[in-house]
Design an enzyme around this catalytic site. Structure first.
Site, PDB file in Angstrom:
ATOM      1  CE1 TYR A  19      31.082   9.908 -63.760  1.00 44.18           C
ATOM      2  CE2 TYR A  19      30.980  11.594 -62.056  1.00 44.18           C
ATOM      3  CZ  TYR A  19      31.583  10.474 -62.605  1.00 44.18           C
ATOM      4  OH  TYR A  19      32.680   9.922 -61.993  1.00 44.18           O
ATOM      5  CE  LYS A  31      30.742   6.814 -61.933  1.00 44.86           C
ATOM      6  NZ  LYS A  31      31.241   5.439 -62.208  1.00 44.86           N
TER       7      LYS A  31
END
Length: 261
Positions: free
Chosen positions: A157, A161
């Site tokens: 993640y 991002k």
């Protein structure tokens, strides 16, 4: 009605933050293409927008599907005759420490958070080039403070991002000539179903999401404002970057984290 006459697409807008973004943009006059993995939540958001006097259509399906970007862009252009705002919001978490993280976990999170926005922007370019406008168009990509500083258990993640930030800054440079502002919002702790200790189903796969209650309480103590944000507050930060007042802001990352970075 700052966005009157504008047409927007918002991925992952059947629930949570995405729904709040779609409702906010519609309340300010934008016509909205609503997307969710499942048709029912997307249609519920569309119904809520229409009930409030706005205009919306649903475009359900997975943003990771090949060809989805083209379908989303075409839906907006055919339904509203324009494409002015793109909000790449869809996503979820699938956490594990790196030694236990599988290739499937890595690929799934990179696909939904980074490849899908890339494909949507790639699909939008021909339309933007062929239909120039006098006003500024807006792209808001959703990142996270995990992408700025990392977060244990979220290598996939956080990497995705962080990639969103790089994509944002690059597209700001490529699309400035089209009068397109490209920015990102990095969310901190926003209280949605994805922060609650539970599980969700994604394309037949049951995935544990959420934050442990004790850890959640500790996180709130570290936030200067003393609490997590609401989906409506998260939507407000996205709205700021869709306003005409932000026409000279591009390639930036706005942190929406209650003072925590």
């Amino acid at each position: 009605m700052k966005l009157n006459g504008k047409a927007a697409i918002v991925t992952g807008s059947g629930r949570g933050i995405g729904r709040a973004i779609a409702l906010k943009l519609a309340a300010e006059g934008a016509s909205v293409v609503v997307n969710d993995l499942d048709a029912e939540p997307a249609e519920e958001t569309v119904a809520a927008i229409k009930a409030a006097g706005g205009a919306a259509v649903a475009c359900p399906g997975s943003v990771t599907e090949p060809g989805f970007g083209e379908r989303m862009v075409d839906t907006c252009a055919e339904s509203f005759g324009a494409l002015d705002i793109i909000v790449n919001n869809a996503g979820y978490t699938w956490d594990n420490v790196v030694q236990k993280m599988t290739d499937d976990q890595w690929d799934a999170i990179l696909d939904v958070h980074l490849k899908a926005p890339f494909r949507i922007l790639r699909a939008a370019q021909p339309y933007l080039k062929a239909h120039p406008v006098e006003h500024h168009r807006k792209v808001v990509n959703i990142s996270s403070i995990a992408g700025l500083g990392g977060n244990a258990g979220q290598a996939n993640y956080a990497a995705a991002k962080a990639g969103v930030v790089g994509l944002t800054k690059t597209m700001a440079k490529e699309w400035g000539r089209y009068r397109v502002n490209v920015n990102a919002v990095a969310f901190g702790l926003i209280e949605t179903r994805l922060t609650q200790d539970s599980s969700i189903e994604v394309e037949g796969q049951e995935i544990k999401v959420g934050v442990n209650a004790n850890l959640l309480a500790t996180m709130k103590l570290m936030i200067p404002l003393g609490r997590g944000g609401t989906p409506e507050e998260a939507a407000g930060s996205v709205f700021l970057l869709c306003l005409p007042e932000s026409d000279y802001v591009s390639g930036q990352v706005l942190v929406c984290g209650g003072g925590y970075e």
